[in-house]
Design a protein around this motif. Sequence first.
Motif, PDB file in Angstrom:
ATOM      1  N   ALA A 183      -2.257   1.366 -15.416  1.00 54.57           N
ATOM      2  CA  ALA A 183      -1.319   1.349 -14.294  1.00 54.57           C
ATOM      3  C   ALA A 183      -1.540   0.122 -13.410  1.00 54.57           C
ATOM      4  O   ALA A 183      -0.584  -0.537 -12.981  1.00 54.57           O
ATOM      5  CB  ALA A 183      -1.467   2.628 -13.463  1.00 54.57           C
ATOM      6  N   GLY A 235      11.623  -0.738  -4.833  1.00 56.87           N
ATOM      7  CA  GLY A 235      10.202  -0.603  -5.116  1.00 56.87           C
ATOM      8  C   GLY A 235       9.483  -1.939  -5.016  1.00 56.87           C
ATOM      9  O   GLY A 235       9.829  -2.806  -4.191  1.00 56.87           O
ATOM     10  N   GLY A 282       0.808  -1.211   0.000  1.00 53.52           N
ATOM     11  CA  GLY A 282       0.000   0.000   0.000  1.00 53.52           C
ATOM     12  C   GLY A 282       0.841   1.259   0.000  1.00 53.52           C
ATOM     13  O   GLY A 282       0.412   2.306  -0.509  1.00 53.52           O
ATOM     14  N   GLY A 283       2.053   1.172   0.547  1.00 54.21           N
ATOM     15  CA  GLY A 283       2.934   2.327   0.552  1.00 54.21           C
ATOM     16  C   GLY A 283       3.452   2.700  -0.819  1.00 54.21           C
ATOM     17  O   GLY A 283       4.017   3.781  -1.003  1.00 54.21           O
ATOM     18  N   LEU A 284       3.269   1.816  -1.793  1.00 55.73           N
ATOM     19  CA  LEU A 284       3.713   2.076  -3.160  1.00 55.73           C
ATOM     20  C   LEU A 284       2.645   2.774  -3.997  1.00 55.73           C
ATOM     21  O   LEU A 284       2.896   3.104  -5.158  1.00 55.73           O
ATOM     22  CB  LEU A 284       4.110   0.760  -3.840  1.00 55.73           C
ATOM     23  CG  LEU A 284       5.294   0.021  -3.219  1.00 55.73           C
ATOM     24  CD1 LEU A 284       5.419  -1.378  -3.806  1.00 55.73           C
ATOM     25  CD2 LEU A 284       6.576   0.817  -3.449  1.00 55.73           C
ATOM     26  N   GLY A 285       1.469   2.961  -3.430  1.00 56.21           N
ATOM     27  CA  GLY A 285       0.411   3.653  -4.162  1.00 56.21           C
ATOM     28  C   GLY A 285      -0.793   2.773  -4.439  1.00 56.21           C
ATOM     29  O   GLY A 285      -0.744   1.542  -4.285  1.00 56.21           O
ATOM     30  N   VAL A 286      -1.867   3.424  -4.869  1.00 58.81           N
ATOM     31  CA  VAL A 286      -3.129   2.720  -5.100  1.00 58.81           C
ATOM     32  C   VAL A 286      -3.008   1.721  -6.245  1.00 58.81           C
ATOM     33  O   VAL A 286      -3.507   0.595  -6.166  1.00 58.81           O
ATOM     34  CB  VAL A 286      -4.262   3.735  -5.396  1.00 58.81           C
ATOM     35  CG1 VAL A 286      -5.545   3.006  -5.765  1.00 58.81           C
ATOM     36  CG2 VAL A 286      -4.488   4.631  -4.190  1.00 58.81           C
ATOM     37  N   ALA A 287      -2.352   2.096  -7.332  1.00 52.21           N
ATOM     38  CA  ALA A 287      -2.230   1.205  -8.490  1.00 52.21           C
ATOM     39  C   ALA A 287      -1.466  -0.065  -8.111  1.00 52.21           C
ATOM     40  O   ALA A 287      -1.842  -1.174  -8.507  1.00 52.21           O
ATOM     41  CB  ALA A 287      -1.532   1.920  -9.638  1.00 52.21           C
ATOM     42  N   ALA A 288      -0.383   0.096  -7.341  1.00 52.75           N
ATOM     43  CA  ALA A 288       0.392  -1.070  -6.920  1.00 52.75           C
ATOM     44  C   ALA A 288      -0.430  -1.980  -6.032  1.00 52.75           C
ATOM     45  O   ALA A 288      -0.390  -3.215  -6.169  1.00 52.75           O
ATOM     46  CB  ALA A 288       1.659  -0.615  -6.190  1.00 52.75           C
TER      47      ALA A 288
END
Length: 440
Positions: free
Chosen positions: A319, A380, A244-250
Amino acid sequence: MALIRLALPVYVELLTAVVAVGLIDLFWVSGLGGPAVAAVTVATTTEHLALGIVLAVGTGTTIVVGRRDGRRPLTPVIRTAWLLWAVVSLAVTVPGVLAREPLAALFTDDATTAALTADFYLVSLAGLPVFYAQTLTDGIFKGRGDTTTPMRVALLCNALVIVLDPLFIYTFDLGVQGAAWATVLARAATLALSLTLLVRRTPREGRQGPNRRDAAEILGAGLPLSGDFLARALVGMAMVGVVGGLGVAALAGYGIGMKIMLAGVMAFYALRQASTIQTARSGEAGPALPYGLLTGLVVGVVLALSARWVTGLFTDDPAVAAAATDFLRWMPLYLVPFGGLIAVGGAFQATGRGGRLLAATLAGFAVQLSCAYGLEPLLGASGVWVAMAAGAAIALTLVLAPVPTLRLRAWRARRGSGPRSAPGREPRSTRTAAGRRSGR
């Protein structure tokens, strides 16, 4: 091939009983809007966690029944298992129903979604004893070498849910709660059938009732697996936080990738159950480890090659699709050791070495989470996927290092339950998973 014959029906059963019911409910409630879908997603995930608790009884019963079938009376251990079922059902169901609203609030801040989740919980958690009873019944069948009956019952249950869901959700206008009613009633109907078959096929041997010795043997055999299951669920939640810390798309891509991968992972668990059954009944593990490694390689390669196409079935967001594709293409590194670990775990479980298996698994999780938190800022998402592979590889290495080969003859002699030492044993066809399945 005996291991494969046992594993194939288990694979179908796991896909239908563990995966398909939740997907069917999601499909039918999708017409009610986003909050309804979110509520069913949360509720079915919670039920999956609740399954981990009863695995101690269900799997433990499979192992003990397998050890005794054709050698010692089964009636005492079956009665003891049902007593344990009653205790576990009461301990989980009552607090769950009473705390359904705060439990729902733990998973969502949206008031509408929380209310719908609580409505679903009211029925689904109250129906957990039915779910648990089916798990135990399946465990008894499997202990006697019969993996086909649980598969057929699971398929029937899915067919009933497909029919009952639209009836209760839309015709009776029960909404989200209707999906819960449909699932519980379908399970109750198939449980009645399972119990009827179980009574007909299981010999009645004596009048001895439940006893503490059998309870200790069941829980001793089953608790490590239950601990493994619950630990994986908790680590899964932690991994959601890391990704989740990598963003919504991840995060969305990770969720889609995990759902796709689940269909392949069920093959590992089918091998695990087959190995448990075969080892408990005959004292011979069979080629569980090479089968698990090979299955992991095949599943990993198939997912990597089909990643772009299959993720496109779940999302139109470029994405999210890219994140899911990247995840699946890294997974062969993880799935090969993971497949071997899960498959060989059945033999360790059946020979009383589940504690060591659990310890190795927890050590692997420690490595996985440490690497995930350490590598994520540097690499990442790729660092997180490498961490998963490292954790699985460490766990498998720790499991195999102390005993490079499964020395089951010593265990069989110590148990006094091998084919040569079993007093008054029955013909091989009733004692081993390789022959004609008993009780059928």
